[in-house]
Design a protein around this motif. Structure first.
Motif, PDB file in Angstrom:
ATOM      1  N   GLN A   5      40.522  65.779 -68.872  1.00 30.56           N
ATOM      2  CA  GLN A   5      40.321  64.777 -69.563  1.00 30.56           C
ATOM      3  C   GLN A   5      39.845  65.398 -70.930  1.00 30.56           C
ATOM      4  OE1 GLN A   5      37.581  61.373 -69.178  1.00 30.56           O
ATOM      5  NE2 GLN A   5      39.333  60.440 -68.907  1.00 30.56           N
ATOM      6  N   ILE A   6      40.328  65.139 -72.175  1.00 26.38           N
ATOM      7  CA  ILE A   6      40.000  65.683 -73.457  1.00 26.38           C
ATOM      8  C   ILE A   6      39.280  64.466 -74.209  1.00 26.38           C
ATOM      9  CG2 ILE A   6      40.368  66.880 -75.650  1.00 26.38           C
ATOM     10  CD1 ILE A   6      41.481  68.480 -73.247  1.00 26.38           C
ATOM     11  N   ARG A   7      38.099  64.849 -74.642  1.00 27.76           N
ATOM     12  CA  ARG A   7      37.216  63.693 -75.369  1.00 27.76           C
ATOM     13  C   ARG A   7      36.828  64.246 -76.706  1.00 27.76           C
ATOM     14  NH1 ARG A   7      34.719  59.390 -72.687  1.00 27.76           N
ATOM     15  NH2 ARG A   7      35.068  59.398 -70.551  1.00 27.76           N
ATOM     16  N   GLN A   8      36.707  63.302 -77.872  1.00 31.83           N
ATOM     17  CA  GLN A   8      36.307  63.797 -78.897  1.00 31.83           C
ATOM     18  C   GLN A   8      34.791  63.988 -78.846  1.00 31.83           C
ATOM     19  OE1 GLN A   8      36.421  61.373 -82.479  1.00 31.83           O
ATOM     20  NE2 GLN A   8      36.944  63.061 -83.802  1.00 31.83           N
ATOM     21  N   LYS A   9      34.030  65.039 -79.237  1.00 29.86           N
ATOM     22  CA  LYS A   9      32.624  65.054 -78.914  1.00 29.86           C
ATOM     23  C   LYS A   9      31.730  63.895 -79.795  1.00 29.86           C
ATOM     24  CE  LYS A   9      32.155  70.010 -77.583  1.00 29.86           C
ATOM     25  NZ  LYS A   9      31.460  71.034 -77.845  1.00 29.86           N
ATOM     26  N   THR A  10      32.225  64.006 -81.151  1.00 26.54           N
ATOM     27  CA  THR A  10      31.100  62.946 -81.805  1.00 26.54           C
ATOM     28  C   THR A  10      31.491  61.644 -81.523  1.00 26.54           C
ATOM     29  OG1 THR A  10      33.247  62.887 -83.407  1.00 26.54           O
ATOM     30  CG2 THR A  10      31.471  64.379 -83.742  1.00 26.54           C
ATOM     31  N   SER A  11      32.586  61.045 -80.894  1.00 22.55           N
ATOM     32  CA  SER A  11      32.665  59.608 -80.758  1.00 22.55           C
ATOM     33  C   SER A  11      32.641  59.314 -79.179  1.00 22.55           C
ATOM     34  CB  SER A  11      33.926  58.982 -81.442  1.00 22.55           C
ATOM     35  OG  SER A  11      35.111  59.536 -80.729  1.00 22.55           O
ATOM     36  N   GLY A  12      33.021  60.467 -78.360  1.00 18.36           N
ATOM     37  CA  GLY A  12      33.275  60.109 -76.996  1.00 18.36           C
ATOM     38  C   GLY A  12      34.668  59.695 -76.544  1.00 18.36           C
ATOM     39  N   ALA A  13      35.400  59.272 -77.626  1.00 16.73           N
ATOM     40  CA  ALA A  13      36.794  58.716 -77.387  1.00 16.73           C
ATOM     41  C   ALA A  13      37.561  59.722 -76.465  1.00 16.73           C
ATOM     42  CB  ALA A  13      37.498  58.334 -78.645  1.00 16.73           C
ATOM     43  N   ALA A  26      45.085  72.685 -71.441  1.00 16.84           N
ATOM     44  CA  ALA A  26      44.911  71.084 -71.881  1.00 16.84           C
ATOM     45  C   ALA A  26      44.842  70.821 -73.017  1.00 16.84           C
ATOM     46  CB  ALA A  26      43.744  70.803 -70.844  1.00 16.84           C
ATOM     47  N   LEU A  27      44.183  71.759 -73.867  1.00 16.27           N
ATOM     48  CA  LEU A  27      43.829  71.170 -75.534  1.00 16.27           C
ATOM     49  C   LEU A  27      45.510  71.651 -76.013  1.00 16.27           C
ATOM     50  CD1 LEU A  27      40.614  73.289 -75.835  1.00 16.27           C
ATOM     51  CD2 LEU A  27      41.125  70.687 -76.186  1.00 16.27           C
ATOM     52  N   SER A  48      36.875  71.064 -86.111  1.00 17.78           N
ATOM     53  CA  SER A  48      35.293  71.241 -86.257  1.00 17.78           C
ATOM     54  C   SER A  48      34.691  70.006 -85.807  1.00 17.78           C
ATOM     55  CB  SER A  48      35.292  71.422 -87.797  1.00 17.78           C
ATOM     56  OG  SER A  48      35.586  70.335 -88.507  1.00 17.78           O
ATOM     57  N   ALA A  49      35.392  68.744 -85.589  1.00 18.23           N
ATOM     58  CA  ALA A  49      34.496  67.968 -85.148  1.00 18.23           C
ATOM     59  C   ALA A  49      34.441  67.838 -83.684  1.00 18.23           C
ATOM     60  CB  ALA A  49      35.559  66.395 -85.016  1.00 18.23           C
ATOM     61  N   GLY A  50      35.212  68.952 -83.052  1.00 15.62           N
ATOM     62  CA  GLY A  50      34.806  69.306 -81.764  1.00 15.62           C
ATOM     63  C   GLY A  50      35.471  68.566 -80.656  1.00 15.62           C
ATOM     64  N   PHE A  51      35.827  69.146 -79.463  1.00 15.72           N
ATOM     65  CA  PHE A  51      36.430  68.492 -78.118  1.00 15.72           C
ATOM     66  C   PHE A  51      35.899  68.882 -77.154  1.00 15.72           C
ATOM     67  CE2 PHE A  51      40.104  68.989 -81.380  1.00 15.72           C
ATOM     68  CZ  PHE A  51      40.548  67.657 -81.672  1.00 15.72           C
ATOM     69  N   GLU A  52      35.783  68.001 -76.016  1.00 14.81           N
ATOM     70  CA  GLU A  52      35.204  68.601 -74.709  1.00 14.81           C
ATOM     71  C   GLU A  52      36.305  68.379 -73.654  1.00 14.81           C
ATOM     72  OE1 GLU A  52      32.273  65.708 -72.463  1.00 14.81           O
ATOM     73  OE2 GLU A  52      31.040  67.498 -73.615  1.00 14.81           O
ATOM     74  N   ALA A  53      36.845  69.290 -73.080  1.00  9.62           N
ATOM     75  CA  ALA A  53      37.599  69.287 -72.076  1.00  9.62           C
ATOM     76  C   ALA A  53      37.112  69.256 -70.476  1.00  9.62           C
ATOM     77  CB  ALA A  53      38.829  70.457 -72.109  1.00  9.62           C
ATOM     78  N   SER A  54      37.175  68.391 -69.601  1.00  9.25           N
ATOM     79  CA  SER A  54      36.578  68.125 -68.333  1.00  9.25           C
ATOM     80  C   SER A  54      37.665  68.180 -67.637  1.00  9.25           C
ATOM     81  CB  SER A  54      35.835  67.051 -68.397  1.00  9.25           C
ATOM     82  OG  SER A  54      34.720  66.715 -69.333  1.00  9.25           O
ATOM     83  N   LYS A  55      37.417  68.900 -66.369  1.00 11.00           N
ATOM     84  CA  LYS A  55      38.272  68.898 -65.295  1.00 11.00           C
ATOM     85  C   LYS A  55      37.802  67.965 -64.448  1.00 11.00           C
ATOM     86  CE  LYS A  55      39.958  72.144 -61.815  1.00 11.00           C
ATOM     87  NZ  LYS A  55      39.813  73.337 -61.306  1.00 11.00           N
ATOM     88  N   LEU A  56      38.806  66.677 -63.970  1.00 14.77           N
ATOM     89  CA  LEU A  56      38.443  65.799 -63.235  1.00 14.77           C
ATOM     90  C   LEU A  56      38.624  66.169 -61.937  1.00 14.77           C
ATOM     91  CD1 LEU A  56      40.091  62.944 -65.238  1.00 14.77           C
ATOM     92  CD2 LEU A  56      37.779  63.786 -65.285  1.00 14.77           C
ATOM     93  N   ASP A  57      37.624  65.816 -60.842  1.00 13.39           N
ATOM     94  CA  ASP A  57      37.696  66.042 -59.622  1.00 13.39           C
ATOM     95  C   ASP A  57      38.181  64.665 -58.776  1.00 13.39           C
ATOM     96  OD1 ASP A  57      36.899  68.760 -59.709  1.00 13.39           O
ATOM     97  OD2 ASP A  57      34.855  68.246 -59.553  1.00 13.39           O
ATOM     98  N   LEU A  58      39.150  64.700 -58.452  1.00 15.75           N
ATOM     99  CA  LEU A  58      39.781  63.348 -57.868  1.00 15.75           C
ATOM    100  C   LEU A  58      39.807  63.662 -56.445  1.00 15.75           C
ATOM    101  CD1 LEU A  58      42.692  62.731 -60.300  1.00 15.75           C
ATOM    102  CD2 LEU A  58      40.285  61.787 -60.599  1.00 15.75           C
ATOM    103  N   ILE A  59      39.302  62.734 -55.584  1.00 16.72           N
ATOM    104  CA  ILE A  59      39.252  62.787 -54.201  1.00 16.72           C
ATOM    105  C   ILE A  59      39.967  61.672 -53.496  1.00 16.72           C
ATOM    106  CG2 ILE A  59      37.918  63.112 -52.244  1.00 16.72           C
ATOM    107  CD1 ILE A  59      35.607  64.529 -54.014  1.00 16.72           C
ATOM    108  N   SER A  60      40.847  61.936 -52.850  1.00 21.88           N
ATOM    109  CA  SER A  60      41.612  60.577 -52.197  1.00 21.88           C
ATOM    110  C   SER A  60      41.001  60.351 -50.981  1.00 21.88           C
ATOM    111  CB  SER A  60      43.278  61.141 -52.045  1.00 21.88           C
ATOM    112  OG  SER A  60      43.463  62.287 -51.487  1.00 21.88           O
TER     113      SER A  60
END
Length: 60
Positions: A5-13, A26-27, A48-60
């Motif tokens: 999941q990629i989020r914008q760092k400044t807004s968290g969107a 992913a980026l 420059s606003a920055g992005f945050e890439a998070s690996k999602l751990d999905l457990i079924s």
């Protein structure tokens, strides 16, 4: 492949969620979906606003 999941760092969107081999691909996938060739092709102002890439751990 993992789910990222990629989020914008400044807004968290959340900008993109999908499967990719690693954070870098992913980026690139997020940028392609937005109409750019890859992450490096994004305008400097966006990167420059920055992005945050998070690996999602999905457990079924």
């Amino acid at each position: 492949m993992s789910i990222f999941q990629i989020r914008q760092k400044t807004s968290g969107a959340v900008l993109w969620t999908g499967s990719a081999d690693d954070e870098r691909t992913a980026l690139d996938a997020m940028a392609r979906e937005a109409g750019y060739a890859d992450y490096a092709a994004l305008p400097d102002g966006l990167r420059s606003a920055g992005f945050e890439a998070s690996k999602l751990d999905l457990i079924s």
